[in-house]
Design a protein around this motif. Structure first.
Motif, short mmCIF file in Angstrom:
data_model
loop_
_atom_site.label_atom_id
_atom_site.label_comp_id
_atom_site.label_asym_id
_atom_site.label_seq_id
_atom_site.Cartn_x
_atom_site.Cartn_y
_atom_site.Cartn_z
N SER A 236 58.57 42.63 36.51
CA SER A 236 58.26 42.16 35.13
C SER A 236 56.40 42.03 35.33
N ASP A 237 56.03 42.25 36.39
CA ASP A 237 54.31 41.72 36.27
C ASP A 237 53.43 42.86 35.61
N THR A 238 53.62 43.75 36.56
CA THR A 238 52.81 44.91 36.34
C THR A 238 53.61 46.06 36.80
N ALA A 239 52.58 46.77 36.21
CA ALA A 239 53.25 48.61 35.41
C ALA A 239 52.49 49.76 36.46
N PHE A 240 52.59 50.77 37.81
CA PHE A 240 51.56 51.74 38.66
C PHE A 240 52.73 52.48 37.78
N VAL A 241 51.24 53.56 37.79
CA VAL A 241 51.72 54.74 37.23
C VAL A 241 50.92 55.67 37.99
N VAL A 242 51.15 56.93 38.34
CA VAL A 242 50.81 58.73 39.02
C VAL A 242 51.07 59.17 38.03
N GLY A 243 50.51 59.46 37.20
CA GLY A 243 50.87 60.87 36.19
C GLY A 243 50.48 62.38 35.66
N ILE A 244 50.18 63.60 35.71
CA ILE A 244 49.88 64.49 35.12
C ILE A 244 49.84 64.42 34.17
N ASP A 245 48.46 64.58 33.48
CA ASP A 245 48.49 65.25 31.80
C ASP A 245 47.64 66.38 31.73
N GLY A 246 48.75 67.52 30.89
CA GLY A 246 48.24 69.07 31.19
C GLY A 246 48.03 69.20 32.28
N THR A 247 47.85 69.08 32.85
CA THR A 247 46.78 69.78 34.60
C THR A 247 46.25 68.97 35.38
N LYS A 248 45.53 67.35 34.72
CA LYS A 248 45.22 66.37 35.00
C LYS A 248 46.12 65.32 35.88
N VAL A 249 45.38 64.68 36.89
CA VAL A 249 46.45 63.57 37.54
C VAL A 249 45.17 62.71 37.48
N TYR A 250 46.42 61.71 37.47
CA TYR A 250 45.48 59.98 36.28
C TYR A 250 46.41 59.16 37.55
N ALA A 251 45.66 57.55 38.16
CA ALA A 251 46.06 56.90 38.31
C ALA A 251 46.08 55.50 37.64
N GLU A 252 47.13 54.83 37.03
CA GLU A 252 46.53 53.37 35.99
C GLU A 252 47.23 52.04 36.93
N ILE A 253 47.42 51.00 36.34
CA ILE A 253 47.89 50.20 37.16
C ILE A 253 47.83 49.41 35.61
N THR A 254 48.86 48.78 34.74
CA THR A 254 48.33 47.72 33.58
C THR A 254 49.68 46.47 33.83
N VAL A 255 48.93 45.86 33.83
CA VAL A 255 50.15 44.03 33.67
C VAL A 255 50.37 44.41 31.97
N ALA A 256 51.69 43.20 32.40
CA ALA A 256 52.73 43.18 31.68
C ALA A 256 52.88 43.10 29.81
N ASP A 257 51.54 42.44 29.85
CA ASP A 257 51.05 41.88 28.63
C ASP A 257 50.16 42.82 27.36
N GLY A 258 49.19 43.55 28.95
CA GLY A 258 48.67 44.66 28.48
C GLY A 258 47.10 44.46 28.17
N SER A 259 47.14 43.77 29.00
CA SER A 259 45.73 42.45 28.64
C SER A 259 44.88 42.81 29.63
N ARG A 260 45.21 43.96 30.77
CA ARG A 260 44.40 44.37 32.04
C ARG A 260 44.65 45.66 32.67
N LYS A 261 43.99 46.64 32.63
CA LYS A 261 44.37 47.91 33.23
C LYS A 261 43.10 48.36 33.59
N VAL A 262 44.04 49.07 35.18
CA VAL A 262 43.17 49.66 35.90
C VAL A 262 43.23 50.76 35.85
#
Length: 602
Positions: A236-262
């Motif tokens: 309910s508070d945070t979402a974590f993703v390891v994704g592949i866009d095209g052939t590029k790997v990325y990782a991100e952590i986002t708070v639920a309201d979208g106010s902060r993101k790494v």
């Protein structure tokens, strides 16, 4: 008893060299973990720049041991691998291990071993692998094969059903859809084919990421992805993703309201069509990092107050069905702390097909401590069926050639001895052409047989003379009789020469055919070794060395057959040549004496 004698000899030799700390020196070489096991191999670790290039001293490292026909004799162990044990370098501490896969028909085995310590920047570390005990019971400990921080280990080798966690935490998958039983980088893997295909692991107390986390998986994609989610976890508070866009790997952590993101940048590229080890680590107050094939590719700061999610972990498509992953996966790992760079590099070095870190020593029997004869046993136990067939043919040829050599040598010895006895009697006779020399024990004499044949002609002439034959001149042998005599002598000379040279063809076949048969077995064996390595997915010199050495054994056997046959052939030919010269001289001498003593008037 054998080891006691060896230790005593070691002690005696070192005393003569002036050493004083003898018991430690000798016992270190002769120590054997358990007398119930017949064989062992040393598995060495190379963490120098020429190997895995690891500088950190690591503890409790799960290491993948790949066995195949090139580095292990499957006939020396039980079919189920139940007698395989791993012991630390002190030859005392038993190590935890479990078998992911063993196939004695294809001669492939994948075994995970928890190694208590691997030293950095060294090629001196090693463990022992023992096997060869039909009465061994148990031995495997899947849960104990992993470190305390690894809370999920998914080999993905199942052909049906839900993927199982190999650690003691039993964090088995609760949802799975996709293809199973497909070839992976380590045994079998799975294939996810887009929307709806995923593997889901329920949240559990053991998966607390408050101190950080690590996620790893072997990944292969064959086409560009449309923002596919490889890993995701959210609450309910945070979402974590390891994704592949095209052939590029990325990782991100986002708070639920979208106010902060790494988020990391998208600079880590996955080459299409090949397997890569993707590892993501993160810790509050540290880094959010992406590693590819053991190397840190990109990272970003992760603030200490950033909350890490605690929900279910989804591998592949998330619940919304909008981020489907299309590709293959193998060996998924979940950790509750960030792995160090060297530990990640160790995972790649031991799990990858290149085999950068492990080296397999020769098979040692019964605690022999490296006696050279055991290397021969190692080679023999690794010879394949086609190699055994070639060696069998060579051994048959060798046995026949040795029988020919021994029988021929005995025959020539007796012939030479009796020829000398006959010549002594022949030269002592006043009229050998007119008076029969009694043979006695001259049955093996070539000269005596020729002499008897020639004398038979003279004797026939003498009988015809007594009967008043027209051929008898009363003064000696007639011209036709002398021609008959010489013809009979030459005919028997040819027969004796053929008898002397009989069966020498067997030796020439061994000389010329032995090496070629051995070469055939070697080429075939090398082909099989490389094929087995390709099937096992491991390529290094220590892996191929036993298989190639075993393949070369057929050429060695071929040379072992040919070289003695060559010496034997030359020896026999020289002896036969000497006897043939004696026969030639005797034929001429006997014919001349018969002619001179005949008073021929024809």
């Amino acid at each position: 008893m054998r080891r006691t004698i060896a230790a005593f000899l070691c002690w005696l030799v070192l005393i003569t060299m002036g050493f004083t700390t003898l018991p430690n020196i000798c016992s270190a070489e002769e120590r054997w973990w358990n007398e119930g096991w017949q064989y062992r191999r040393k598995i060495s670790f190379n963490t120098t720049p020429t190997g895995a290039d690891i500088q950190e001293n690591l503890s409790d490292v799960p290491v993948l041991v790949r066995l195949h026909s090139g580095n292990f004799s499957f006939t020396s162990a039980r079919d189920d691998g139940g007698d395989i044990r791993f012991v630390a370098g002190d030859d005392t501490t038993l190590l935890k291990h479990h078998i992911e896969r063993i196939d004695t028909l294809d001669e492939i085995a994948l075994i995970w071993v928890k190694v208590p310590r691997i030293g950095g920047g060294s090629d001196q570390g090693f463990i022992w692998m023992y096997y060869g005990n039909e009465n061994a019971l148990g031995g495997q400990d899947s849960g104990g094969s992993f470190g305390a921080s690894q809370v999920g280990a998914y080999h993905l080798g199942e052909v049906e059903g839900l993927p199982q966690d190999a650690t003691a935490n039993t964090n088995h998958a609760v949802v799975f859809s996709g293809g199973q039983g497909l070839p992976g980088v380590i045994g079998n893997g799975v294939a996810l084919n887009g929307a709806g295909d995923r593997m889901e692991i329920a949240a559990a107390p053991s998966m607390d990421w408050s101190a950080g986390f690590s996620l790893s998986a072997w990944v292969r994609i064959n086409l560009s992805q449309t923002d596919a989610w490889l890993f995701s976890r959210q609450d309910s508070d945070t979402a974590f993703v390891v994704g592949i866009d095209g052939t590029k790997v990325y990782a991100e952590i986002t708070v639920a309201d979208g106010s902060r993101k790494v988020a990391t940048d998208q600079s880590t590229d996955l080459a299409l069509g090949s397997w890569h080890l993707v590892t993501v680590t993160g810790t509050p107050g540290g880094r959010l990092s992406i590693h590819l094939d053991g190397m840190e590719m990109t990272w970003t700061d992760l603030p200490r107050d950033f909350y890490l999610p605690g929900g279910d972990i989804v591998i592949g498509d998330a619940d919304a069905g909008e981020h489907g992953f299309i590709g293959d996966l193998d060996e998924v790992g979940i950790y509750t702390q960030p792995l160090s760079n060297d530990r990640i590099r160790t995972s790649f070095a031991t799990q990858g097909p290149e085999g950068l870190m492990l080296a397999y020593g020769p098979e040692i029997m019964g605690g022999g401590g490296g006696v050279p004869a055991f290397y021969l046993g190692t080679i023999l136990r690794n010879i394949t069926m086609d190699g055994l067939i070639v060696i069998g043919l060579l051994m048959v040829l060798s046995i026949i050639s040795w029988l020919v050599f021994l029988s021929k040598t005995g025959f020539l010895y007796l012939a030479g001895r009796e020829n000398r006895n006959f010549l002594a009697a022949y030269k002592a006779s006043d009229d050998p052409a007119g008076t029969l020399i009694e043979g006695g024990k001259l049955n093996n004499s070539n000269l005596y047989r020729i002499y008897r044949a020639g004398y038979a002609v003279i004797e026939k002439y003498l009988r015809s003379e007594k009967a008043g034959s027209a051929d008898a001149t009363g003064a000696g042998l007639s011209g036709p009789t002398l021609k008959t005599l010489r013809t009979e002598l030459e005919k028997n000379f040819i027969n004796e020469t053929k008898r002397l040279n009989s069966n020498l063809t067997v030796l020439t076949m061994a000389i010329s055919g032995g090496p070629f048969l051995g070469l055939l077995g070697t080429v075939w064996g090398v082909m099989n070794t490389f094929a087995a390595m390709a099937e096992a997915g491991e390529a290094n010199i220590m892996a191929i060395a036993p298989g190639v050495a075993s393949a070369l054994s057929t050429t060695v056997v071929g040379l072992i057959v040919a070289i003695p046959a060559l010496f034997a052939y030359n020896f026999l030919v020289s002896r036969i040549k000497d006897i043939t010269v004696d026969l030639t001289v005797f034929v001429d001498e006997f014919a001349l004496k018969a002619e001179n003593g005949s008073g021929d008037t024809a």
